[in-house]
Design an enzyme around this catalytic site. Structure first.
Site, PDB file in Angstrom:
ATOM      1  N   TYR A 289       0.850  -1.204   0.000  1.00 53.26           N
ATOM      2  CA  TYR A 289       0.000   0.000   0.000  1.00 53.26           C
ATOM      3  C   TYR A 289       0.882   1.250   0.000  1.00 53.26           C
ATOM      4  O   TYR A 289       1.783   1.368  -0.818  1.00 53.26           O
ATOM      5  CB  TYR A 289      -0.966  -0.052   1.191  1.00 53.26           C
ATOM      6  CG  TYR A 289      -2.028   1.015   1.142  1.00 53.26           C
ATOM      7  CD1 TYR A 289      -2.835   1.159   0.009  1.00 53.26           C
ATOM      8  CD2 TYR A 289      -2.218   1.898   2.195  1.00 53.26           C
ATOM      9  CE1 TYR A 289      -3.802   2.148  -0.064  1.00 53.26           C
ATOM     10  CE2 TYR A 289      -3.182   2.892   2.143  1.00 53.26           C
ATOM     11  CZ  TYR A 289      -3.967   3.018   1.011  1.00 53.26           C
ATOM     12  OH  TYR A 289      -4.914   4.012   0.944  1.00 53.26           O
TER      13      TYR A 289
ATOM     14  N   LYS B  73      -6.209  -0.500  -0.283  1.00 49.00           N
ATOM     15  CA  LYS B  73      -6.892  -0.218   0.984  1.00 49.00           C
ATOM     16  C   LYS B  73      -7.576  -1.468   1.517  1.00 49.00           C
ATOM     17  O   LYS B  73      -7.522  -1.763   2.716  1.00 49.00           O
ATOM     18  CB  LYS B  73      -7.921   0.897   0.783  1.00 49.00           C
ATOM     19  CG  LYS B  73      -8.282   1.635   2.052  1.00 49.00           C
ATOM     20  CD  LYS B  73      -7.182   2.591   2.435  1.00 49.00           C
ATOM     21  CE  LYS B  73      -7.552   3.471   3.606  1.00 49.00           C
ATOM     22  NZ  LYS B  73      -6.530   4.473   3.915  1.00 49.00           N
TER      23      LYS B  73
END
Length: 594
Positions: A111, A184
């Site tokens: 991420y 996410k």
């Protein structure tokens, strides 16, 4: 889980996958695929004999070891990110088992910040479709596009959607923003055990103002400028209504929307469905976790704080809102609380004469002219990088020929007890500013939260050195420990991943009808409670090494708060057990032939 191909059933007390797929169709399904780990019974029943290696079935632990070797062979973080992406597209369980074993190392690769680089190259590396691309040019087709996933009403718990206008600090990346939604969701699963088979990443493709993308022959999104205004709102509403109709139990998470839309969209839907914006609410909440512990260590009350925030965007104002609300809980009026909070952005201190040029969520914090009469003005300077990030603010700064009230002047006048940075401009917390602050408070609370690391307003070592070790510090990026006067100061990271995954899991378990401010506060307090601040120099926030434990605690407290407020639609007698049962772990389930 797409019910057209796989059903989750219970057989002899065990949760198993039942599928009509056979042979290569099983191996091509990342939810079912185990590679060489299929048992002999599964190989025969699913038509895999001869399609997987004939050696004895491998253990998942062996596969994790092999995968880590392959991962480590990649030279750059982008290459490692792409390897993880391919692994996820091949074998979901192995992907998360690998992440689980190397969570601290791999979260920044899977991420933030590496996902930003992947998005910048998305059109070139895009191969396998993932998620749902909804187009503003086909509003009537939104429901059909969501239905095309094949998921039924009770099979989706969480949807992350972005319009990709303000991706992480790299700006507008159009349809490539789907990767931010995918990333996410990966954190939701790795950090809290949200079932990855029950989530959906979405990009709302409203066009892009990124000229490079519009002129890139490989760009996969709509080739026109960003649509705004009533047509944009109608498109977002079509998405929300379709999502709520098809997946009525799903939490709707908004990610990386532009500053003119993020608060407005959240306010429009937050009272009617379970919805959450991590940029405003999550950043504010994790900062509050650190502040709760900082005030406990300092031995001071919320009603005695004076706050300066550098950066008036969604993060800075989201933090201001939650500080204001806590001050009100502790006895101040809203007006008195706001009077104690000062926000500095590109045009300097936000003041009432800027009102027409400010965003709606900035206006409450704009100081009356009478309050700043006599404060020293500084000649405005527009940095090129700042102008690109905040063009409206840069323009306003240029127009203020009389000068601006800069950060140094605000700190000198306000004498803050709390200084927070969300400016993404490195070095703004200078030695003079920090020392000036420290002259008026025993334990200055200084949180340089901008990330990644090179963008921090100051380093912990600088802040602690300038304050002779008296400062209480938390950061937005990971930093090494700092030793001052024989005391080792451990630096807690205000990483949203410690909060929003557990919050989301709690909302899912409770089937909360909406997410209240008190539920978010419960999450912030739960995170704070996971840090032991009794030792000198202790970190103000828990280590990300223990994210699963932190997320479980957060989820339980969120469920309890939802129950107390009458927002929990699920009938739960034991929140701890309910959360434990809901947590997904990366272990292979038996796959049987339908």
């Amino acid at each position: 889980m797409n019910s057209r191909h796989v059903r989750v059933i219970t057989r002899d007390g065990e949760t198993v996958f039942e599928t009509e797929s056979r042979g290569y169709d099983v191996l091509r399904n990342p939810a079912l695929n185990k590679g060489a780990a299929f048992s002999e019974v599964e190989r025969k029943g699913l038509g895999l004999v001869g399609l997987v290696p004939t050696a004895a079935p491998m253990e998942l632990a062996q596969q994790v070891e092999q995968a880590y070797i392959h991962y480590s062979e990649h030279a750059t973080d982008l290459d490692k990110h792409l390897y993880l992406l391919r692994l996820h597209d091949t074998n979901v369980t192995l992907f998360y088992a690998l992440m689980q074993h190397h969570l601290l190392e791999m979260l920044p690769v899977a991420y933030d910040p590496t996902v930003g680089e992947a998005i910048e190259n998305f059109s070139e590396v895009y191969s396998r479709p993932r998620g749902v691309f909804l187009s503003i040019d086909d509003v009537d087709g939104v429901e059909a596009a969501l239905a095309a996933t094949g998921a039924t009403a009770d099979e989706i718990d969480l949807i992350v959607a972005t319009d990709a206008e303000e991706i992480l600090g790299i700006g507008d990346w159009g349809a490539g923003g789907i990767d931010i939604s995918i990333g996410k969701l990966a954190v939701y699963t790795a950090a809290a055990g949200v079932d990855p088979h029950r989530v959906l990443p979405i990009v709302l493709d409203v066009g892009t103002d990124n000229e490079m993308l519009l002129n890139d022959l490989d760009y996969i999104g709509n080739r026109h400028g960003r649509v705004r205004g009533e047509r944009y709102d109608a498109f977002v509403d079509a998405y929300v209504q379709a999502a709520r109709k098809l997946f009525p139990n799903a939490l709707l998470h908004w990610e990386d929307f532009g500053s003119t839309n993020c608060r407005r969209i959240l306010d429009r839907y937050r009272d009617t469905c379970a919805t959450f914006n991590d940029d405003m609410q999550g950043t504010g909440a994790i900062t509050m976790s650190g502040l709760y512990n900082a005030l406990k260590v300092a031995g001071t009350a919320w009603t005695d704080q004076r706050v300066v925030i550098l950066g008036g965007g969604t993060a800075g104002c989201g933090i201001a809102d939650q500080i204001r609300d806590q001050m009100v809980r502790d006895g101040l009026s809203e007006a008195d609380a706001i009077a104690r909070i000062h926000i500095v952005d590109l045009p300097g201190l936000l003041t009432a004469d800027m009102n027409d040029d400010l965003l709606d969520y900035q206006r409450p914090y704009a100081k009356p002219q009478a309050d700043v009469a006599g404060w020293t003005l500084t000649a405005p300077v527009v940095d090129t990088a700042d102008a690109m990030r905040w063009p409206a603010m840069a323009t306003l700064q240029e127009e203020r020929a009389s000068g601006i009230i800069d950060l140094a002047e605000v700190v000198a006048q306000v004498k803050p007890t709390i200084l927070i940075g969300t400016s993404t401009t490195p070095g703004r917390f200078t030695e003079a500013i920090v020392k000036g602050m420290a002259a008026h408070t025993d334990h200055p609370i200084v949180f340089p939260l901008s990330n990644p690391t090179p963008l921090a307003e100051a380093t912990p070592k600088q802040i602690l050195t300038w304050t002779d070790g008296r400062a209480l510090v938390a950061t937005g990026s990971p930093f090494d420990d700092v030793e001052i006067n024989g005391i080792v100061h451990r630096i807690g990271q205000a990483n949203n991943a410690a909060l929003y995954p557990g919050l989301g899991l709690g909302v899912i378990v409770a089937r909360a009808s909406r997410i209240s401010d008190e539920m978010i506060r419960a999450a912030a307090l739960a995170v704070a409670g996971q840090a032991d601040t009794t030792a000198p120099g202790a970190a103000l926030l828990p280590s990300n090494q223990y994210l699963r434990a932190t997320s479980s605690t957060v989820a339980v407290d969120v469920v309890k708060r939802a129950q107390a407020e009458g927002l929990a639609q699920a009938d739960i007698e034991n929140p701890v057990e309910a959360v434990r049962r809901a947590e997904w772990w990366p272990v292979y389930r038996t796959v049987i032939a339908a």
